[in-house]
Motif scaffolding. Structure first.
Motif, short mmCIF file in Angstrom:
data_model
loop_
_atom_site.label_atom_id
_atom_site.label_comp_id
_atom_site.label_asym_id
_atom_site.label_seq_id
_atom_site.Cartn_x
_atom_site.Cartn_y
_atom_site.Cartn_z
N GLY A 114 0.80 -1.22 0.00
CA GLY A 114 0.00 0.00 0.00
C GLY A 114 0.83 1.27 0.00
N VAL A 115 0.34 2.28 -0.73
CA VAL A 115 0.99 3.59 -0.77
C VAL A 115 0.25 4.49 0.22
CG1 VAL A 115 1.66 5.53 -2.22
CG2 VAL A 115 1.60 3.22 -3.19
N ASN A 116 1.00 5.09 1.13
CA ASN A 116 0.38 5.87 2.20
C ASN A 116 0.50 7.37 2.01
OD1 ASN A 116 -0.45 3.61 3.64
ND2 ASN A 116 1.54 3.42 4.61
N SER A 117 1.50 7.81 1.27
CA SER A 117 1.74 9.24 1.18
C SER A 117 2.24 9.60 -0.21
CB SER A 117 2.79 9.63 2.24
OG SER A 117 2.96 11.01 2.26
N ILE A 118 1.74 10.74 -0.72
CA ILE A 118 2.16 11.25 -2.03
C ILE A 118 2.20 12.77 -1.98
CG2 ILE A 118 1.43 9.35 -3.53
CD1 ILE A 118 -1.25 10.78 -3.89
N ALA A 119 3.06 13.36 -2.80
CA ALA A 119 3.12 14.82 -2.89
C ALA A 119 3.73 15.21 -4.22
CB ALA A 119 3.94 15.40 -1.75
N PHE A 120 3.13 16.21 -4.87
CA PHE A 120 3.72 16.80 -6.07
C PHE A 120 4.80 17.79 -5.66
CE2 PHE A 120 -0.40 15.66 -8.01
CZ PHE A 120 0.02 15.15 -9.23
N ASN A 121 5.82 17.95 -6.51
CA ASN A 121 6.76 19.04 -6.28
C ASN A 121 6.12 20.34 -6.76
OD1 ASN A 121 6.95 18.78 -9.07
ND2 ASN A 121 9.17 18.85 -9.12
N ARG A 122 6.80 21.47 -6.54
CA ARG A 122 6.20 22.78 -6.87
C ARG A 122 5.86 22.93 -8.34
NH1 ARG A 122 8.20 27.54 -3.10
NH2 ARG A 122 8.44 26.30 -1.23
N SER A 123 6.70 22.42 -9.22
CA SER A 123 6.44 22.58 -10.65
C SER A 123 5.43 21.57 -11.17
CB SER A 123 7.75 22.49 -11.44
OG SER A 123 8.31 21.20 -11.29
N GLY A 124 5.18 20.51 -10.42
CA GLY A 124 4.18 19.53 -10.83
C GLY A 124 4.71 18.49 -11.79
N ASP A 125 6.02 18.48 -12.04
CA ASP A 125 6.56 17.49 -12.97
C ASP A 125 7.14 16.27 -12.27
OD1 ASP A 125 8.77 18.76 -11.95
OD2 ASP A 125 9.70 19.17 -13.88
N CYS A 126 7.04 16.23 -10.94
CA CYS A 126 7.48 15.07 -10.15
C CYS A 126 6.48 14.82 -9.03
CB CYS A 126 8.85 15.33 -9.50
SG CYS A 126 10.22 15.29 -10.62
N LEU A 127 6.39 13.56 -8.67
CA LEU A 127 5.57 13.14 -7.56
C LEU A 127 6.42 12.21 -6.71
CD1 LEU A 127 2.34 13.05 -6.72
CD2 LEU A 127 2.56 10.72 -7.52
N VAL A 128 6.37 12.36 -5.41
CA VAL A 128 7.07 11.45 -4.51
C VAL A 128 6.02 10.61 -3.80
CG1 VAL A 128 7.17 13.08 -2.58
CG2 VAL A 128 8.86 11.25 -2.73
N SER A 129 6.35 9.33 -3.58
CA SER A 129 5.42 8.44 -2.89
C SER A 129 6.18 7.63 -1.84
CB SER A 129 4.75 7.49 -3.88
OG SER A 129 5.71 6.70 -4.57
N ALA A 130 5.48 7.31 -0.76
CA ALA A 130 6.02 6.46 0.30
C ALA A 130 5.05 5.32 0.54
CB ALA A 130 6.20 7.27 1.59
N SER A 131 5.61 4.13 0.70
CA SER A 131 4.78 2.93 0.75
C SER A 131 5.08 2.08 1.97
CB SER A 131 5.05 2.11 -0.52
OG SER A 131 4.49 0.82 -0.44
N GLU A 132 4.12 1.21 2.28
CA GLU A 132 4.31 0.22 3.33
C GLU A 132 5.39 -0.79 2.96
OE1 GLU A 132 0.47 -1.49 4.16
OE2 GLU A 132 -0.40 0.49 4.48
N ASP A 133 5.82 -0.82 1.69
CA ASP A 133 6.91 -1.72 1.29
C ASP A 133 8.27 -1.15 1.68
OD1 ASP A 133 7.51 0.23 -0.62
OD2 ASP A 133 6.84 -0.98 -2.32
N LYS A 134 8.25 -0.04 2.43
CA LYS A 134 9.44 0.62 2.97
C LYS A 134 10.30 1.27 1.89
CE LYS A 134 9.38 -2.31 6.97
NZ LYS A 134 9.93 -3.41 7.68
#
Length: 181
Positions: free
Chosen positions: A124-144
């Motif tokens: 499962g993916v628990n957290s996501i966020a776009f960077n300021r320009s919107g051309d990248c997304l970071v995700s954090a998962s329960e898979d560590k």
């Protein structure tokens, strides 16, 4: 989630499956949104403050109007399990959703169309966020793991699609699907 102008805060609730919006100027309840079939896990305001996105254990994402009472504008379906987080990009035309199914989905909020599914996490993916320009997304998962997803500019994708299909006659439905009209 705080509204962009700082006048409201939205809260998601497990127990009664609602979203509550509080007016921070007077501390009173401003609005209640009902419509999820199970616990609400996440809520966020659009960058212009006109909309709310919510999601939860019913695996559905709902877009609500802040301007027209408690009106639900659309429901987005595509995750197999709970939706753990939703977030808008800086322009508010895209919404990313993080799922308990290990996927991240990118939605066009104007049409409700699923634009892209990001695969790679094994839990499962628990957290996501776009960077300021919107051309990248970071995700954090329960898979560590933490992943960074890069997106090419939308116009580049449109131009590539036009080039690929320029020799092939497309139906009107295909032209709309590939953003050629």
């Amino acid at each position: 989630s705080y509204s962009p102008d700082g006048n409201y805060v939205a809260t998601a609730t497990y127990g009664d499956k609602t979203i509550r919006v509080w007016d921070l100027n007077n501390g009173e309840l401003f609005r209640v949104y009902n419509g999820h079939a199970d616990a609400v896990e996440t809520v966020c305001f659009s960058p212009n403050g006109k909309y709310l996105a919510s999601a939860g254990y019913d695996a559905k994402i709902k877009i609500w109007s802040m301007e027209n009472s408690s009106r639900e504008l659309m429901t987005l379906k595509g995750h197999k399990y709970s939706v753990n987080m939703v977030t808008y990009n800086k322009t508010g035309n895209l919404l990313a959703s993080a799922g308990g199914d290990g996927t991240i989905k990118i939605w066009d909020v104007n049409s409700g169309m699923l634009l892209q599914e990001l695969l790679g996490h094994t839990n499962g993916v628990n957290s996501i966020a776009f960077n300021r320009s919107g051309d990248c997304l970071v995700s954090a998962s329960e898979d560590k793991t933490i992943r960074i997803w890069e997106f090419p500019p939308l116009q580049l994708l449109i131009d590539e699609a036009r080039e690929r299909f320029k020799e092939r006659p497309l139906t009107p439905e295909e032209r709309r699907e590939y953003y050629l009209e």
